[in-house]
Design an enzyme around this catalytic site. Sequence first.
Site, short mmCIF file in Angstrom:
data_model
loop_
_atom_site.label_atom_id
_atom_site.label_comp_id
_atom_site.label_asym_id
_atom_site.label_seq_id
_atom_site.Cartn_x
_atom_site.Cartn_y
_atom_site.Cartn_z
N ASP A 67 -7.94 -7.55 0.21
CA ASP A 67 -6.98 -7.80 1.28
C ASP A 67 -7.64 -7.45 2.60
OD1 ASP A 67 -6.58 -4.72 0.92
OD2 ASP A 67 -5.59 -5.22 2.81
N HIS A 72 -5.89 -21.75 9.59
CA HIS A 72 -7.18 -22.24 9.13
C HIS A 72 -7.98 -21.13 8.45
CE1 HIS A 72 -11.14 -23.98 8.88
NE2 HIS A 72 -11.58 -22.88 9.48
N GLN A 101 -11.45 7.30 -5.10
CA GLN A 101 -12.06 7.66 -3.82
C GLN A 101 -13.49 8.17 -4.07
OE1 GLN A 101 -11.07 7.20 -0.78
NE2 GLN A 101 -8.91 6.59 -1.05
N CYS A 109 -6.70 -27.75 5.70
CA CYS A 109 -5.55 -27.09 6.33
C CYS A 109 -4.93 -28.02 7.38
CB CYS A 109 -5.94 -25.76 6.96
SG CYS A 109 -6.68 -25.88 8.61
N CYS A 134 -7.08 -28.56 10.53
CA CYS A 134 -8.25 -29.42 10.36
C CYS A 134 -7.86 -30.87 10.09
CB CYS A 134 -9.16 -28.87 9.27
SG CYS A 134 -10.04 -27.38 9.81
N ASP A 175 -2.50 8.17 -1.53
CA ASP A 175 -3.82 8.77 -1.52
C ASP A 175 -4.21 9.19 -0.12
OD1 ASP A 175 -4.08 6.22 -0.42
OD2 ASP A 175 -6.17 6.04 -1.03
N ASP A 217 0.86 -1.18 0.00
CA ASP A 217 0.00 0.00 0.00
C ASP A 217 0.89 1.23 0.00
OD1 ASP A 217 0.92 0.23 2.56
OD2 ASP A 217 -1.00 -0.11 3.54
N GLY A 273 0.95 3.79 2.15
CA GLY A 273 1.20 4.41 3.45
C GLY A 273 0.16 5.44 3.82
N GLY A 274 -0.60 5.89 2.83
CA GLY A 274 -1.59 6.95 3.08
C GLY A 274 -2.60 6.56 4.15
N PHE A 275 -3.23 5.43 3.96
CA PHE A 275 -4.27 5.00 4.88
C PHE A 275 -3.72 4.83 6.30
CE2 PHE A 275 -6.59 1.62 7.09
CZ PHE A 275 -7.85 2.16 7.10
N GLY A 291 -11.34 4.04 0.17
CA GLY A 291 -12.27 4.87 0.94
C GLY A 291 -13.47 4.13 1.48
N CYS A 323 -12.29 -28.93 5.37
CA CYS A 323 -11.09 -28.12 5.20
C CYS A 323 -9.85 -29.00 5.15
CB CYS A 323 -10.98 -27.11 6.33
SG CYS A 323 -9.54 -26.04 6.20
#
Lengths: 391, 391
Positions: A263, A332, A186, A303, A306, A144, A90, A92-94, A213, A301
């Site tokens: 994400d 998991h 945005q 994983c 599990c 942003d 990213d 860094g703005g957020f 946003g 599952c």
Amino acid sequence: MFEFEIHTRDGRARTASFATPHGTVQTPMFMPVGTQGSVKGISPQELKDVGSQMILGNTYHLMLRPGPELVAAHGGLPGFTAYPGPFLTDSGGFQVMSLGHMRKITEEGVTFKSHLDGSKVILTPERSIEVQEALGADVIMAFDECPPFPAEPEYIRRSLERTVRWLERCQAARTRGDQALFAIVQGGVHPELRELSLEQTLPFATPGFAIGGLAVGEAKEQMFPAVAFTAERLPEDKPRYLMGVGHPEDLIAGIALGVDMFDCVYPTRTGRFGYALTDRGRLNMNSSAPRRQLEPIDPQCDCYACLHYTRAYLAHLVRAEEMLAPRMLSLHNLRYLHRLVERARAAIEQGRFAQWALAWAKQYFSADIPAWFLTAVTLGQDSQRSILPPS
Amino acid sequence: MFEFEIHTRDGRARTASFATPHGTVQTPMFMPVGTQGSVKGISPQELKDVGSQMILGNTYHLMLRPGPELVAAHGGLPGFTAYPGPFLTDSGGFQVMSLGHMRKITEEGVTFKSHLDGSKVILTPERSIEVQEALGADVIMAFDECPPFPAEPEYIRRSLERTVRWLERCQAARTRGDQALFAIVQGGVHPELRELSLEQTLPFATPGFAIGGLAVGEAKEQMFPAVAFTAERLPEDKPRYLMGVGHPEDLIAGIALGVDMFDCVYPTRTGRFGYALTDRGRLNMNSSAPRRQLEPIDPQCDCYACLHYTRAYLAHLVRAEEMLAPRMLSLHNLRYLHRLVERARAAIEQGRFAQWALAWAKQYFSADIPAWFLTAVTLGQDSQRSILPPS
């Protein structure tokens, strides 16, 4: 490089492959978050095992500690973290907005005090690109501002126009040709502001676009119409990335509306808090019921947790505050989200995405399926019509 | 079952194999500690990968939570923890002394308040065996009292004689034939009390014997003469287990003196505190030096952390308090101790154990090799003579 090839469409949902220097990923895709250079508690081998493709790194955190130079000395994030696949960072703005103290936004950039040691730091579009080039991710994000929710429409308008000017500076600041810079649209939950942001952002023709946003406190009834409105106005032939979104139901609604990338810290964070994701909702491993259950979290599952552990064992670890508990629940939950998206891809390829999504939702929402979810899935089946509530 | 076959002798040191229902282990061997049913932060697959053989479980902790019934419902510790190999459980005696509140020792057993909820619990030889049978380890330990250090010789004498009576009750209480019950020799650092304990304990002819009551605060100059004195009086043809000991130098000195089995929380605990074990001593990953070092913790090590990560990355994780740091340092430290013991076995088999041990110590102790270590290694080469300082 950065070719985005659509394989199948089912309404607005689509499957595609996206080629990056560190490998080709299949979309729709969920990206685990490795804020400080590690997906909390999970090894790179395990990320591969659970089906992770692209990992997100946070520019704000890595810039402050250990610093971009050290990551660059390792050849970037793949060398530093030993995850040999693609990364996205990213801008860094957020994070500056949510973690920095005494932050001040000007046309130049953002001045703030580090949450680590209170030192004064300046982040500008140029500095963000410089740091992201040192971190070496395959996809980098334009610097942003993500306004808080709620915010005055007039503030959002001024902010998004500045974000567009910052985008121009980001593009100009680049020195590497092997990273895809994504622009961020945005506009909050306001269609006219989304429209304005789109008008000014799309001409930059970046190799991908993010919907920013959102997921900042608004209701899902407000978020998904904004996703729908924005996604359908983004180029068909480029990846669309809905930032910071990652509850299971949000992934499915987003996929329905034509989003390709997601994400969120949710799977690992909720795992650390003792929750396990399943098709029947979130299982609270802190509660007393699982302590006597000899079945796995999810018999479907595959994983490690599990395949090896009973609920009773994992609930014991949670109660005893053993480190293996957050590790196994995070693992998991990552596998659950990746598998969910794999199932969504298969449903799209079979032309039965809406049907699959509704069947899934019937199990997942033990009570009624929420209207916003039904609307997103229904709307996703119609590639023409779009709606937005009055903002 | 429980056959102990000696392969090679080199002075008092020896290599052997010890057959248990869940697999044959090679000795000398270090056992990681899984106090609450997990070796902190480490998966069963990783235990196998780093060369763990037998895992120690703590009866006191597992009895209080989750309770022996639940472990038994999983078929014992291998099913509960998903570690398919051999286990050893302690008797609970030591932990009651160190963790229980308001404990009261009588001929019958020990009454104490749980450190978890303050409830009153009674642990007797019979109850310890009952719980250990439910936990299902391959090796179980006789219920003993481990007196604190220092303690009055008269108290130690009365305590060790009671421990012998408890051993008799433990043997009588057994209902399973597939577990090896080891007796524990007490006596503190006093040769005449060790002698007394040996005299009364050896007639029980258990399939293995432990050296208890050490590593409880006494100096190494006191501990190792007591180890030497006890080990050489234990049967040659049965495994000897030095309880709670596990610093690298202690393993080597113990092996020199004919000890076969060790356990300690040290590798995982020191890893959680940010320390990495190496042939050149303990590396403090909290310090600033490793933050710029691009080499692995130990280029000779084949653990996941050393194969994938630089010191700089791991030091960053330690500083950022990322869960992957304690996990990876614990993993490395386990591998270090297992590899150390593997190297010791190879040196014994090549008839050059003392030479190897001294070469290792020259690197490990950056200053002078301590006298107690030299004495242990030298004495270990002489299978006749034994020494003990005046107590």
